[in-house]
Design a protein around this motif. Structure first.
Motif, PDB file in Angstrom:
ATOM      1  N   LEU A   1       0.839  -1.199   0.000  1.00  8.98           N
ATOM      2  CA  LEU A   1       0.000   0.000   0.000  1.00  8.98           C
ATOM      3  C   LEU A   1       0.878   1.254   0.000  1.00  8.98           C
ATOM      4  CD1 LEU A   1      -2.717   1.430   0.156  1.00  8.98           C
ATOM      5  CD2 LEU A   1      -2.636   1.136   2.650  1.00  8.98           C
ATOM      6  N   PHE A   2       1.920   1.242   0.803  1.00 10.59           N
ATOM      7  CA  PHE A   2       2.864   2.354   0.848  1.00 10.59           C
ATOM      8  C   PHE A   2       3.445   2.623  -0.539  1.00 10.59           C
ATOM      9  CE2 PHE A   2       7.347   3.608   1.177  1.00 10.59           C
ATOM     10  CZ  PHE A   2       7.224   4.835   1.830  1.00 10.59           C
ATOM     11  N   PHE A   3       3.881   1.573  -1.234  1.00 10.32           N
ATOM     12  CA  PHE A   3       4.453   1.746  -2.566  1.00 10.32           C
ATOM     13  C   PHE A   3       3.427   2.341  -3.534  1.00 10.32           C
ATOM     14  CE2 PHE A   3       7.773  -1.742  -1.744  1.00 10.32           C
ATOM     15  CZ  PHE A   3       8.742  -0.809  -1.430  1.00 10.32           C
ATOM     16  N   LYS A   4       2.184   1.933  -3.416  1.00  6.93           N
ATOM     17  CA  LYS A   4       1.135   2.470  -4.286  1.00  6.93           C
ATOM     18  C   LYS A   4       0.957   3.975  -4.035  1.00  6.93           C
ATOM     19  CE  LYS A   4      -3.662   2.037  -5.584  1.00  6.93           C
ATOM     20  NZ  LYS A   4      -4.984   1.854  -5.113  1.00  6.93           N
ATOM     21  N   LEU A   5       0.924   4.368  -2.775  1.00 11.06           N
ATOM     22  CA  LEU A   5       0.762   5.782  -2.439  1.00 11.06           C
ATOM     23  C   LEU A   5       1.980   6.594  -2.854  1.00 11.06           C
ATOM     24  CD1 LEU A   5      -0.888   5.379   1.077  1.00 11.06           C
ATOM     25  CD2 LEU A   5      -2.008   6.029  -1.081  1.00 11.06           C
ATOM     26  N   VAL A   6       3.160   6.038  -2.645  1.00 11.96           N
ATOM     27  CA  VAL A   6       4.390   6.713  -3.061  1.00 11.96           C
ATOM     28  C   VAL A   6       4.384   6.926  -4.575  1.00 11.96           C
ATOM     29  CG1 VAL A   6       6.891   6.389  -3.333  1.00 11.96           C
ATOM     30  CG2 VAL A   6       5.823   6.000  -1.121  1.00 11.96           C
ATOM     31  N   GLN A   7       3.993   5.892  -5.315  1.00 13.83           N
ATOM     32  CA  GLN A   7       3.956   6.005  -6.770  1.00 13.83           C
ATOM     33  C   GLN A   7       3.038   7.147  -7.204  1.00 13.83           C
ATOM     34  OE1 GLN A   7       2.753   2.464  -8.872  1.00 13.83           O
ATOM     35  NE2 GLN A   7       3.419   3.287 -10.819  1.00 13.83           N
ATOM     36  N   GLU A   8       1.871   7.241  -6.598  1.00 17.35           N
ATOM     37  CA  GLU A   8       0.939   8.315  -6.946  1.00 17.35           C
ATOM     38  C   GLU A   8       1.564   9.686  -6.684  1.00 17.35           C
ATOM     39  OE1 GLU A   8      -2.618   7.512  -4.713  1.00 17.35           O
ATOM     40  OE2 GLU A   8      -3.044   5.674  -5.838  1.00 17.35           O
ATOM     41  N   ASN A   9       2.187   9.846  -5.530  1.00 17.98           N
ATOM     42  CA  ASN A   9       2.771  11.135  -5.164  1.00 17.98           C
ATOM     43  C   ASN A   9       3.962  11.490  -6.045  1.00 17.98           C
ATOM     44  OD1 ASN A   9       1.020  11.885  -3.055  1.00 17.98           O
ATOM     45  ND2 ASN A   9       2.050  10.500  -1.665  1.00 17.98           N
ATOM     46  N   ILE A  10       4.808  10.527  -6.337  1.00 16.50           N
ATOM     47  CA  ILE A  10       5.982  10.799  -7.168  1.00 16.50           C
ATOM     48  C   ILE A  10       5.566  11.116  -8.596  1.00 16.50           C
ATOM     49  CG2 ILE A  10       8.010   9.696  -8.208  1.00 16.50           C
ATOM     50  CD1 ILE A  10       8.627   8.535  -5.453  1.00 16.50           C
TER      51      ILE A  10
ATOM     52  N   ALA B   1       4.527  14.563  -8.940  1.00 20.34           N
ATOM     53  CA  ALA B   1       5.681  15.468  -8.948  1.00 20.34           C
ATOM     54  C   ALA B   1       6.405  15.465 -10.293  1.00 20.34           C
ATOM     55  CB  ALA B   1       6.654  15.094  -7.828  1.00 20.34           C
ATOM     56  N   GLY B   2       5.983  14.597 -11.216  1.00 17.87           N
ATOM     57  CA  GLY B   2       6.563  14.580 -12.546  1.00 17.87           C
ATOM     58  C   GLY B   2       7.639  13.539 -12.769  1.00 17.87           C
ATOM     59  N   PHE B   3       7.764  12.589 -11.849  1.00 20.44           N
ATOM     60  CA  PHE B   3       8.766  11.545 -11.965  1.00 20.44           C
ATOM     61  C   PHE B   3       8.061  10.192 -11.994  1.00 20.44           C
ATOM     62  CE2 PHE B   3      10.519  15.007  -9.324  1.00 20.44           C
ATOM     63  CZ  PHE B   3      11.390  15.539 -10.267  1.00 20.44           C
ATOM     64  N   GLN B   4       8.832   9.133 -12.198  1.00 24.36           N
ATOM     65  CA  GLN B   4       8.287   7.775 -12.199  1.00 24.36           C
ATOM     66  C   GLN B   4       8.756   7.045 -10.937  1.00 24.36           C
ATOM     67  OE1 GLN B   4       6.111   6.641 -14.626  1.00 24.36           O
ATOM     68  NE2 GLN B   4       6.201   8.809 -15.168  1.00 24.36           N
ATOM     69  N   PHE B   5       8.043   5.980 -10.595  1.00 25.43           N
ATOM     70  CA  PHE B   5       8.407   5.172  -9.437  1.00 25.43           C
ATOM     71  C   PHE B   5       8.124   3.713  -9.761  1.00 25.43           C
ATOM     72  CE2 PHE B   5       7.295   2.901  -5.543  1.00 25.43           C
ATOM     73  CZ  PHE B   5       8.417   3.148  -4.773  1.00 25.43           C
ATOM     74  N   SER B   6       9.012   2.838  -9.309  1.00 21.39           N
ATOM     75  CA  SER B   6       8.778   1.406  -9.424  1.00 21.39           C
ATOM     76  C   SER B   6       9.466   0.702  -8.270  1.00 21.39           C
ATOM     77  CB  SER B   6       9.290   0.856 -10.762  1.00 21.39           C
ATOM     78  OG  SER B   6      10.693   0.993 -10.853  1.00 21.39           O
ATOM     79  N   TRP B   7       9.086  -0.518  -8.065  1.00 21.88           N
ATOM     80  CA  TRP B   7       9.751  -1.340  -7.056  1.00 21.88           C
ATOM     81  C   TRP B   7       9.783  -2.774  -7.541  1.00 21.88           C
ATOM     82  CZ3 TRP B   7       7.172  -5.276  -4.386  1.00 21.88           C
ATOM     83  CH2 TRP B   7       5.779  -5.285  -4.483  1.00 21.88           C
ATOM     84  N   SER B   8      10.746  -3.501  -7.037  1.00 21.90           N
ATOM     85  CA  SER B   8      10.854  -4.909  -7.368  1.00 21.90           C
ATOM     86  C   SER B   8      11.293  -5.665  -6.127  1.00 21.90           C
ATOM     87  CB  SER B   8      11.828  -5.142  -8.524  1.00 21.90           C
ATOM     88  OG  SER B   8      13.115  -4.713  -8.160  1.00 21.90           O
TER      89      SER B   8
END
Length: 111
Positions: free
Chosen positions: A85-94, A97-104
């Motif tokens: 859930l944290f990663f999902k929220l971080v992705q939305e916020n980033i 801000a005009g950047f991309q986010f991913s995790w593996s």
């Protein structure tokens, strides 16, 4: 280089398409008290300051002006439900801000 040192950018790389990827290496186990999330939040915030403050462009000449930038978290351990859930929220916020986010997690890309 590790997630628990917010003053260090772990890995900076560029893809064949010119995207700049800043990777956080995360070796910590996921905990019920969510201390891990606080550590990640601090590290991600440091990365955003590094990007938005112009340090990325000045310290890494391969980071061409206007190139897309992505923050990636490479986890050793599978995230808890709170972590996902944290990663999902971080992705939305980033992304706002005009950047991309991913995790593996380990060798399997998850987002």
């Amino acid at each position: 280089m590790a997630v628990d040192n917010p003053d260090v950018i772990d890995i900076v790389s560029t893809t064949s398409t010119g995207e700049v990827v800043l990777t956080i290496t995360d070796h910590l186990p996921w905990d019920d008290a969510n201390e891990h999330l606080l550590i990640l939040q601090s590290k991600i915030s440091s990365y955003l300051v590094f990007i938005e403050g112009g340090e990325l462009a000045s310290e890494y000449p391969n980071a061409k002006p206007g190139a897309p930038v992505r923050i990636r978290v490479a986890c050793l351990n599978k995230p808890s439900p709170d972590g996902e859930l944290f990663f999902k929220l971080v992705q939305e916020n980033i992304e706002e801000a005009g950047f991309q986010f991913s995790w593996s997690c380990d060798a399997s890309d998850t987002a």
